[in-house]
Scaffold this active site. Structure first.
Site, short mmCIF file in Angstrom:
data_model
loop_
_atom_site.label_atom_id
_atom_site.label_comp_id
_atom_site.label_asym_id
_atom_site.label_seq_id
_atom_site.Cartn_x
_atom_site.Cartn_y
_atom_site.Cartn_z
N CYS A 175 43.80 43.47 33.23
CA CYS A 175 42.84 42.68 32.43
C CYS A 175 42.17 43.56 31.39
CB CYS A 175 41.78 42.01 33.30
SG CYS A 175 42.44 40.76 34.38
N HIS A 235 36.98 45.34 30.00
CA HIS A 235 37.72 44.30 30.71
C HIS A 235 37.71 43.05 29.82
CE1 HIS A 235 38.23 41.17 33.86
NE2 HIS A 235 38.77 42.12 34.60
N GLN A 256 32.26 47.47 37.99
CA GLN A 256 32.90 48.60 38.68
C GLN A 256 31.90 49.65 39.12
OE1 GLN A 256 35.86 48.75 39.73
NE2 GLN A 256 36.59 46.91 38.71
N ASP A 277 28.19 45.81 31.69
CA ASP A 277 29.08 45.21 32.68
C ASP A 277 29.19 46.21 33.84
OD1 ASP A 277 31.26 44.63 34.24
OD2 ASP A 277 32.63 44.25 32.58
N LYS A 284 32.99 42.83 44.67
CA LYS A 284 33.38 44.23 44.43
C LYS A 284 32.45 45.20 45.14
CE LYS A 284 35.46 43.19 40.02
NZ LYS A 284 36.89 43.46 39.87
#
Ligand code: PMP
Length: 418
Positions: free
Chosen positions: A376, A135, A215, A212, A238
Site C-alpha cells: 500500500c 501509505h 506504525q 499517521d 496494530k
C-alpha cells in the site's frame, strides 16, 4: 479477574519474550505442519489472551449501547467506553479526553480530517504537503480533497536510504501550504521520521501537521504534546487490539472549530427539520453506534502494552531488526529497501531475479508469514524502481530463533531459484 489478567497484573519481571508468547494463543498454531513464525506485524498484530478475554467478557457481561440508557447496563457500558477513551488519552499523552475521537482506524481518522478541516481550509490553489514514504491512506484522502477544491498535492521526497529530504522542507512549505501529513514510521521502509523537527518547521509557517501513527504506537512511546502535532491517527489492530476501532487525536480548539464528519445519532444536541445543532467534541465526530466493544477492548490492549512497557518492546524489536538485517544483507542478490539511520521493526528487501511473491510463498511453506507486494505504498516502490518488496516486520513476541528461521528460509529461496 481472568487468569490472563492476573498474569498481566503480576508481571514485574524484565522483558521476557517466552513469557509474552504464552499470552498469545495463536503462536501455538502450526502452519503447513510448522510452528507459525508471524512476521507481518506491520499489517496487523496478534492478540493476547487478555484482549481476547476482555472481548468475551464485555459481550457476556457488560454489553449495551452507550450514551442513551438510564438503566444500569447502559451506564456501565458508557463508563467502560469513556474509560477506554481516557486510557487512549494517557497513552498518547493528550491533555484532554475530549481530544480523543474513536473512529474505525487510521484510514478513517485521516479521511475525517481531510473532509472536515480540509474542506474548510483548503481552497483553490492551496497546497497539501505529504511525504514520499506515505501509505496510500495518507495520500488518497488528500488527493481527493485537492481534486475537489482545486488544491495541489505536493511531496517531500525521500533519499536513497528512505529518509525524508528535510533540506527540501522549507522550500516546500510555501505560503499556500495548509497542512502537512506525514507518517511517524514508514510501513514500507521502517524509517522513523523526526516529527518534532518537522512540526516545528511547519508551525513556524502556520501549517498544521497530521501524523499517521499507524506504525508507531506499537513500537515507540508517543507523546502528542511533546511532538507538538495537531492531529495524530492510529489503528487498534496494530497495537495488539481489535480491528474496527482506531483513534483520531486532535487539538481541542481545532476539533471544536471543525464541522461534523458524518450526521446521525449521538452527535447532535438538538434536531428539528429546520435546524440541527451539534454535540460537543468528541461526540460531534462519532455519529451512530460506535464500535463499543472495540473501544473497550482497545483500552485493554493499551493496558497490556503499557504493562510490558514500550521502551522494553522497542529495545527487543531493535535487537531483532539488527539481527535480521545482519543475517540477510550480504546474501547474493539481496537488496535492502530502506536503510534509514533510524528504523523500527521493518525489514523490506528484494532479491534480484526472484519475484517477491515467490519468496513469500517459499517462506510460507516453512510457516513464516511475511508480506509480499507493494505494501500500500506504490510511490515508495516507484522511488526504488521495484514493483514489490518482501517485508518482515517484528512484534514484541518474535524471537531470535524466529529470525534465524527466517534467514534460513531466505537462504533456501536462493538455493531453489539459483
Ligand atoms: N498508515 C500506515 C503507515 C499503515 O501502515 C497503515 C496500515 N497498513 C495505515 C495507515 C492504514 O491503517 P488501517 O488500514 O488500519 O486504517
Amino acid at each position: 479477574m481472568s487468569a490472563a489478567d492476573e498474569s498481566l497484573a503480576t508481571r514485574k519481571a524484565p522483558f521476557d519474550v517466552a513469557r509474552i508468547r504464552e499470552d498469545f494463543p495463536i503462536l501455538k498454531r502450526l502452519v503447513h505442519g510448522k510452528p507459525l513464525v508471524y512476521l507481518d506485524n506491520s499489517a496487523s498484530t496478534q492478540k493476547p489472551q487478555a484482549v481476547i478475554d476482555a472481548m468475551a467478557r464485555f459481550y457476556a457481561d457488560g454489553y449495551s449501547n452507550v450514551h442513551r440508557g438510564v438503566y444500569l447496563l447502559s451506564e456501565e457500558a458508557t463508563r467502560s467506553f469513556e474509560e477506554a477513551r481516557d486510557k487512549v488519552r494517557a497513552f498518547l499523552g493528550a491533555r484532554e479526553t475530549r481530544e480523543i475521537v474513536f473512529v474505525r482506524g487510521t484510514t478513517e481518522a485521516i479521511n475525517l480530517v481531510a473532509h472536515t478541516w480540509g474542506r474548510r481550509h483548503v481552497g483553490e490553489g492551496d497546497e497539501v504537503l505529504v511525504s514520499g514514504l506515505e501509505h496510500h491512506s495518507n495520500i488518497v484522502p488528500w488527493q481527493l480533497l485537492c481534486e475537489e477544491k482545486g488544491g495541489r498535492l505536493r511531496v517531500l521526497p525521500i533519499d536513497d536510504r528512505g529518509e525524508l529530504m528535510l533540506d527540501r522542507l522549507d522550500e516546500l512549505l510555501t505560503p499556500r501550504t495548509r497542512i502537512l501529513a506525514v507518517a511517524h514510521i514508514s510501513n514500507a521502509l521502517g524509517t522513523v521520521n523526526p516529527i518534532r523537527r518537522i512540526v516545528e518547521a511547519a508551525h513556524r509557517r502556520g501549517v498544521k501537521v497530521l501524523v499517521d501513527g499507524a506504525q508507531a504506537v506499537a513500537h515507540h512511546a508517543v507523546d502528542v504534546r511533546d511532538l507538538g502535532c495537531d492531529f495524530y491517527a492510529f489503528s487498534g489492530h496494530k497495537v495488539y487490539g481489535p480491528t474496527g476501532v482506531g483513534v483520531l487525536y486532535g487539538r481541542a480548539e481545532l476539533l471544536e472549530a471543525m464541522p461534523p464528519y458524518q450526521g446521525g445519532g449521538d452527535m447532535i444536541r438538538s434536531v428539528s427539520f429546520e435546524k440541527t445543532t451539534f454535540g460537543e467534541i468528541p461526540h460531534k465526530f462519532e455519529a451512530g453506534t460506535p464500535d463499543i466493544g472495540g473501544a473497550v477492548v482497545l483500552g485493554r490492549a493499551i493496558d497490556y502494552v503499557t504493562a510490558i512497557g514500550l521502551e522494553a518492546i522497542a529495545a527487543h524489536e531493535t535487537d531483532l531488526l539488527a539481527r535480521a538485517t545482519e543475517a540477510i544483507r550480504d546474501l547474493p542478490g539481496v537488496r535492502l529497501i530502506g536503510t534509514a539511520r533510524e528504523k523500527a521493526s521493518v525489514l523490506s528487501f528484494v532479491i534480484q531475479g526472484i519475484h517477491a511473491h515467490d519468496i513469500g510463498t517459499v517462506l510460507d511453506a516453512d510457516g513464516i508469514a511475511v508480506r509480499a507486494g507493494h505494501l500500500c505504498a506504490q510511490p515508495v516502490m516507484e522511488r526504488f524502481g521495484i514493483p514489490a518488496t518482501v517485508r518482515a516486520s517484528f512484534g514484541m513476541y518474535n524471537t531470535r530463533e524466529e529470525i534465524e528461521a527466517f534467514a534460513r528460509a531466505v537462504r533456501k529461496v536462493l538455493e531453489m531459484f539459483r
